[in-house]
Design a protein around this motif. Sequence first.
Motif, PDB file in Angstrom:
ATOM      1  N   ASN A 110     -16.030 -14.038 -11.078  1.00 37.18           N
ATOM      2  CA  ASN A 110     -15.883 -14.705 -12.383  1.00 37.18           C
ATOM      3  C   ASN A 110     -14.853 -15.819 -12.311  1.00 37.18           C
ATOM      4  OD1 ASN A 110     -17.803 -13.066 -13.591  1.00 37.18           O
ATOM      5  ND2 ASN A 110     -16.308 -11.539 -14.247  1.00 37.18           N
ATOM      6  N   GLU A 111     -13.761 -15.588 -11.600  1.00 41.00           N
ATOM      7  CA  GLU A 111     -12.736 -16.624 -11.451  1.00 41.00           C
ATOM      8  C   GLU A 111     -13.269 -17.795 -10.635  1.00 41.00           C
ATOM      9  OE1 GLU A 111      -8.843 -13.637 -11.560  1.00 41.00           O
ATOM     10  OE2 GLU A 111      -9.561 -14.444  -9.669  1.00 41.00           O
ATOM     11  N   MET A 112     -14.029 -17.476  -9.592  1.00 39.61           N
ATOM     12  CA  MET A 112     -14.575 -18.523  -8.733  1.00 39.61           C
ATOM     13  C   MET A 112     -15.539 -19.425  -9.505  1.00 39.61           C
ATOM     14  SD  MET A 112     -16.679 -18.072  -5.144  1.00 39.61           S
ATOM     15  CE  MET A 112     -18.278 -17.854  -5.912  1.00 39.61           C
ATOM     16  N   ARG A 113     -16.160 -18.887 -10.543  1.00 42.13           N
ATOM     17  CA  ARG A 113     -17.134 -19.651 -11.329  1.00 42.13           C
ATOM     18  C   ARG A 113     -16.529 -20.256 -12.597  1.00 42.13           C
ATOM     19  NH1 ARG A 113     -21.461 -14.774 -10.337  1.00 42.13           N
ATOM     20  NH2 ARG A 113     -22.360 -15.572  -8.386  1.00 42.13           N
ATOM     21  N   ASP A 114     -15.260 -20.016 -12.800  1.00 42.61           N
ATOM     22  CA  ASP A 114     -14.577 -20.500 -13.998  1.00 42.61           C
ATOM     23  C   ASP A 114     -13.926 -21.862 -13.711  1.00 42.61           C
ATOM     24  OD1 ASP A 114     -13.033 -20.985 -16.213  1.00 42.61           O
ATOM     25  OD2 ASP A 114     -11.885 -19.120 -16.080  1.00 42.61           O
ATOM     26  N   LYS A 115     -14.409 -22.908 -14.356  1.00 40.69           N
ATOM     27  CA  LYS A 115     -13.919 -24.267 -14.097  1.00 40.69           C
ATOM     28  C   LYS A 115     -12.437 -24.431 -14.429  1.00 40.69           C
ATOM     29  CE  LYS A 115     -18.352 -26.624 -14.689  1.00 40.69           C
ATOM     30  NZ  LYS A 115     -19.108 -27.652 -15.445  1.00 40.69           N
ATOM     31  N   SER A 116     -11.919 -23.577 -15.290  1.00 46.19           N
ATOM     32  CA  SER A 116     -10.505 -23.684 -15.657  1.00 46.19           C
ATOM     33  C   SER A 116      -9.586 -22.939 -14.699  1.00 46.19           C
ATOM     34  CB  SER A 116     -10.295 -23.152 -17.077  1.00 46.19           C
ATOM     35  OG  SER A 116     -10.560 -21.756 -17.131  1.00 46.19           O
ATOM     36  N   ASN A 117     -10.174 -22.177 -13.784  1.00 49.91           N
ATOM     37  CA  ASN A 117      -9.366 -21.390 -12.855  1.00 49.91           C
ATOM     38  C   ASN A 117      -9.027 -22.221 -11.626  1.00 49.91           C
ATOM     39  OD1 ASN A 117      -8.927 -19.295 -10.549  1.00 49.91           O
ATOM     40  ND2 ASN A 117      -8.870 -18.073 -12.435  1.00 49.91           N
ATOM     41  N   PHE A 118      -7.796 -22.073 -11.103  1.00 48.80           N
ATOM     42  CA  PHE A 118      -7.414 -22.913  -9.961  1.00 48.80           C
ATOM     43  C   PHE A 118      -8.109 -22.484  -8.666  1.00 48.80           C
ATOM     44  CE2 PHE A 118      -4.292 -19.529  -9.591  1.00 48.80           C
ATOM     45  CZ  PHE A 118      -3.986 -19.430  -8.233  1.00 48.80           C
ATOM     46  N   ARG A 119      -8.857 -21.390  -8.696  1.00 49.04           N
ATOM     47  CA  ARG A 119      -9.670 -21.015  -7.530  1.00 49.04           C
ATOM     48  C   ARG A 119     -11.163 -21.301  -7.777  1.00 49.04           C
ATOM     49  NH1 ARG A 119      -5.956 -16.696  -7.655  1.00 49.04           N
ATOM     50  NH2 ARG A 119      -4.519 -16.749  -5.876  1.00 49.04           N
ATOM     51  N   TYR A 120     -11.448 -22.164  -8.677  1.00 48.77           N
ATOM     52  CA  TYR A 120     -12.835 -22.527  -8.968  1.00 48.77           C
ATOM     53  C   TYR A 120     -13.510 -23.036  -7.690  1.00 48.77           C
ATOM     54  CZ  TYR A 120     -16.759 -25.197 -10.946  1.00 48.77           C
ATOM     55  OH  TYR A 120     -18.007 -25.703 -11.237  1.00 48.77           O
ATOM     56  N   ASN A 121     -14.664 -22.410  -7.372  1.00 49.10           N
ATOM     57  CA  ASN A 121     -15.450 -22.778  -6.195  1.00 49.10           C
ATOM     58  C   ASN A 121     -14.660 -22.657  -4.885  1.00 49.10           C
ATOM     59  OD1 ASN A 121     -18.116 -23.276  -6.994  1.00 49.10           O
ATOM     60  ND2 ASN A 121     -17.556 -25.277  -7.841  1.00 49.10           N
ATOM     61  N   TYR A 122     -13.708 -21.732  -4.845  1.00 44.21           N
ATOM     62  CA  TYR A 122     -12.979 -21.533  -3.585  1.00 44.21           C
ATOM     63  C   TYR A 122     -13.631 -20.375  -2.816  1.00 44.21           C
ATOM     64  CZ  TYR A 122      -9.377 -20.763  -0.142  1.00 44.21           C
ATOM     65  OH  TYR A 122      -8.715 -20.611   1.060  1.00 44.21           O
ATOM     66  N   PRO A 123     -14.163 -20.618  -1.631  1.00 47.79           N
ATOM     67  CA  PRO A 123     -15.005 -19.635  -0.941  1.00 47.79           C
ATOM     68  C   PRO A 123     -14.257 -18.525  -0.207  1.00 47.79           C
ATOM     69  CG  PRO A 123     -14.900 -21.636   0.346  1.00 47.79           C
ATOM     70  CD  PRO A 123     -14.163 -21.923  -0.935  1.00 47.79           C
ATOM     71  N   PHE A 124     -12.932 -18.457  -0.349  1.00 50.58           N
ATOM     72  CA  PHE A 124     -12.168 -17.388   0.299  1.00 50.58           C
ATOM     73  C   PHE A 124     -11.363 -16.595  -0.729  1.00 50.58           C
ATOM     74  CE2 PHE A 124     -12.893 -20.711   3.400  1.00 50.58           C
ATOM     75  CZ  PHE A 124     -13.427 -19.993   4.462  1.00 50.58           C
ATOM     76  N   ILE A 125     -11.814 -16.621  -1.970  1.00 51.18           N
ATOM     77  CA  ILE A 125     -11.134 -15.895  -3.028  1.00 51.18           C
ATOM     78  C   ILE A 125     -11.167 -14.396  -2.722  1.00 51.18           C
ATOM     79  CG2 ILE A 125     -13.210 -15.678  -4.461  1.00 51.18           C
ATOM     80  CD1 ILE A 125     -11.386 -16.186  -6.914  1.00 51.18           C
ATOM     81  N   ALA A 126     -10.052 -13.693  -2.989  1.00 47.81           N
ATOM     82  CA  ALA A 126      -9.960 -12.257  -2.706  1.00 47.81           C
ATOM     83  C   ALA A 126      -8.829 -11.668  -3.538  1.00 47.81           C
ATOM     84  CB  ALA A 126      -9.707 -12.019  -1.217  1.00 47.81           C
ATOM     85  N   CYS A 127      -8.820 -10.338  -3.652  1.00 49.10           N
ATOM     86  CA  CYS A 127      -7.743  -9.635  -4.348  1.00 49.10           C
ATOM     87  C   CYS A 127      -7.605  -8.251  -3.736  1.00 49.10           C
ATOM     88  CB  CYS A 127      -8.021  -9.562  -5.850  1.00 49.10           C
ATOM     89  SG  CYS A 127      -9.372  -8.460  -6.296  1.00 49.10           S
ATOM     90  N   THR A 128      -6.847  -7.374  -4.377  1.00 48.46           N
ATOM     91  CA  THR A 128      -6.655  -6.035  -3.814  1.00 48.46           C
ATOM     92  C   THR A 128      -7.913  -5.181  -3.883  1.00 48.46           C
ATOM     93  OG1 THR A 128      -5.769  -5.355  -5.948  1.00 48.46           O
ATOM     94  CG2 THR A 128      -4.179  -5.891  -4.229  1.00 48.46           C
TER      95      THR A 128
END
Length: 776
Positions: A113-131
Motif C-alpha cells: 500500500n505504501e509503495m502504491r501511495d503517491k504521497s509516500n516517500f517510498r512510492y514505487n520503490y522496489p526494495f520496500i520492506a519492514c519487520t
Amino acid sequence: MKTSKIFVEGIVQGVGFRPNIYRIAIKNNIKGYVKNQGNVVEIVAQGSKKDSDKFIQELVDEKPPVAKINSVKTEEIANEKEYISFEILKSSSEVSGSSVIPPDLAVCDNCLNEMRDKSNFRYNYPFIACTDCGPRFTVIKDIPYDRENTTMDEFPLCEECIEEYTNPLDRRYHAEATCCDKCGPLLRLYNSNSKEYIITDKPKYISTSKEIVKKAAHLLDVGNILAIKGIGGTHLVASVTDKKTSKTLRKCLNRLNQPFAVMSPDIETIETYAKLSENEKNSLKSIERPIVVVKKSKDYYFEDSVAPVLHNIGVMLPYSPFHHMLFEHTDSPAYIMTSANIPGEPMMIENKDIMENLSKIADYFLLHNRKIVNRCDDSVIRYVNNHPSFIRRSRGYAPSPYNISKYTTNKNILALGPELDVTFAIVKEGLCYISQHIGNTNKFKTYQFLQEAITHLMNITATKEYDIIACDMHPQFFTTKLAHELREIYNCPVTTVQHHHAHGAVLGYDNNIDEFVFIAADGVGYGEDHSAWGGEIFYTNMDSFERLGSLIPQKMPGGDISTKYPIRMLTSILKQEYDENKLKSLLIADYKDYFQYGEAEIDNVLKQLNSDLNVGTSTSTGRILDSISVALGICGERTYEGECSMKLESIAIKGDNSLEIPYEIKKENKIPRLDTSKLLKEVIELKKSGEKIANIGKASQIALSKGLSEIAIEIAEKTGVKTIGGTGGVFYNEAISKTIKDNVESNGYKFIQHKNSCAGDGSLSLGQAIIASKRI
C-alpha cells in the motif's frame, strides 16, 4: 515488586519481536529491558506480580504475525536493581540457545500500500520492506541479526529511514532490510553487451525504478528474454504466449522438455488457465509464496512449450515488490520464471556472473546492487490427497527448524542428505535446521555451494562442533565422501543411514508416529544388499527397519543409462516373459527408434542381459513407470528427473475405468514380491490389441498401486500395526497415492503421507538427523 528474567527461543529475530515486547511492556507498566543475545531474546521484566504475569502471557499471545516461539524460560531474580523505564538494548554477541532468523517472506500488504501511495516517500520503490516482510536469510552474514551483520550494512540509512528504524513504536523499528531510494539498493537495466541501458536522459543511477520496471515489462512483452535478479537468486523471464521466445529459452538452456514455472499477478488470473482448490489458493497467497503445482484447466492457453505434455503447471504469485511493479505495467497473464543457472549448477547471484554466463541467453538484465549471501531457490508444493507435499522446501521456509527434541539429547548433528536433490541439516539443542535446496552435488560448483552453505548455517546457528555426522549408505555419493572428510575435522563418528529408512523416519516424524509399515516408491536408493531399491515395503519402529516386501528385482543393462533410455529397462523386464526371438521382433517392429543405435543396440542389450556384463539390478518403482511410459509410446528419453513417469501420469489422467490389468504377487523366500514383468507384458498386449493409450496408462498405474498396497496390508497384518504410509517421489503421483490410500483405508488401516516435508529426497537429511539422534 517482581523481577523476572525471561529467555524466548524461536523465530524471534528480524520479525519486530523486540519492539513488540517494548509496546507490551509499556502497556503493562513493566520496567526493564529486552535485547537480542546471540540466538535468543533476553528480557528483564520488573513490575507488580499481576502486571508481570500479564506481560509474560501477552508476549506469547500477542507475538508478531511472523514470529514463532519454541520456548519461554522464566526465572524470578532478586531485585538488586530498580529500573526506571523499559528499554531496547543493543544486541549482544554472546550466544545462548538455539533460535534462528526467519526465512525470506513475501512483501506485506502494508508495504504494498505504501509503495502504491503517491504521497509516500517510498512510492514505487522496489526494495520496500519492514519487520513483517522482505529478505532475511538471503542477506544475513552473521548473528545477531542486526543491520551491520547483513548485506544492508552497505546502505547507510537516510534521515527519514533512521527515524523509523530507531522508533520502538514504528513498524520498521530495527527492520534490518528497511531503506528507500535515497539510501537503499537500486535497479539497473543492462543490454546483453553488459552496457547500462539508459531509460531517460538523466545521469546514471537516476532513472526512476518505475521507468526501469516499465521498460523491462515492455521488453518482455515484445519477445525478449530478461535475467532478473531477485531476493535469493536470478530468474530467466519470458512471455508465456510467445512461441518463439519460449522455444528459444528452451534451446539456450538445453532444457528441451522440462516444464517452466510461471508467475501471475493474482489468483483471478491464474484461474483463467488453471483449476485451483481452496488449499492451493491459500498456499499461493501465503507469506512463503511457494510455487504450487496445479492442474491446467480446459481453457489453458499458454504456449505448449511452457509445460509440454503435462496436465499440470507450476504457478506462483509475486513475492517481491518489483514483481508487483512488473505486473502493473503489462497485460500479460503470466511470465515464465525459471531459475537462471547452468543445468545442475546453483543459481547465479553475482551481477558479473549473471551477465557473463547468460549473455547468450538473456537479451537484457534487470539487476540490483544488493548482495545475496545465501542463494535460495523457489519452494515447490504439490497437493496430494488434499495435503501439501513439498517437492522442494527452500525460499520462504528454510532455514526454519523442525523440533526433534523427542528423539535427541543435547547433541550437535550434521546430516548431509543424498546426492541429487540435496538439503543438509544441522541439529542443535533439539532443533533441526534444514538448509535451502542445494541440488545435484555431482556438479563441482554445487558441491562447493554445499560446503559454503554448511559453513554459513553453522555460523548463524552458532554451531562450532558435531557429536556425529550422518550420511547416505551409498559409498560413492559425494555427500558420503564429504562426511568422512568432515569427520577428521570435527573428530566425531560418521553413521550411515539407508536411504529408505531415512524416508520412513521423515514420514513418521511428520505424523507423530513411531511404529508403522510404509511403502517406499521412488527412483533409486542404495540397498543393504548393495542393489538399487525403490519399490519396497518396510516395517519400522524408527530405531530400525525391516524390508519385508518389494517389486521383483529387474536387471538394468548398462546401469544408469537405463534410467535415461527406459527402452533398455523395458527390454530387460519383458525378457522374463517373451522368447528372445519374439522379443527382438517386437522391439524392432515397434520400438527400434527408442534405441540410440537402432537394431544394433537391441542385439547388444540382449547380449548384455544374457552375459550379465555391466548389468545391475533394481526394484525401483520409478523404473517400472518409465518402462510403462516408453511401452505406450509416451516418452522414450528422460531429459529431466521424473520426465517419463510424469508424462505417463498426464496421459493416464485422461483415461477411463474400462480396463483392469491383473497383477501377480510371488513369494520368494517367504517375501512377497509384485511381478512387474507380467504387468508390463499385459501393457504390451493391450497396446497391440488397440486399446486406448490413456486407458492402459491408468489401468497400469492402478495395478501397480494395488499390488504394492496389498503387500503392505499383508505385512501390517503380520506385524500387528494399524498404520500404513507412503513415501518417495512416486507419491507425488496423485492417482497412485489415492489408489494406495483408498485400498489401505478400505481394509481398515490408517494411511499416512507427508504433510510438512518432501515425499522425495529433499527432506532426507531430516530423516538422517532423526535416526542419528536416536543412535546417539
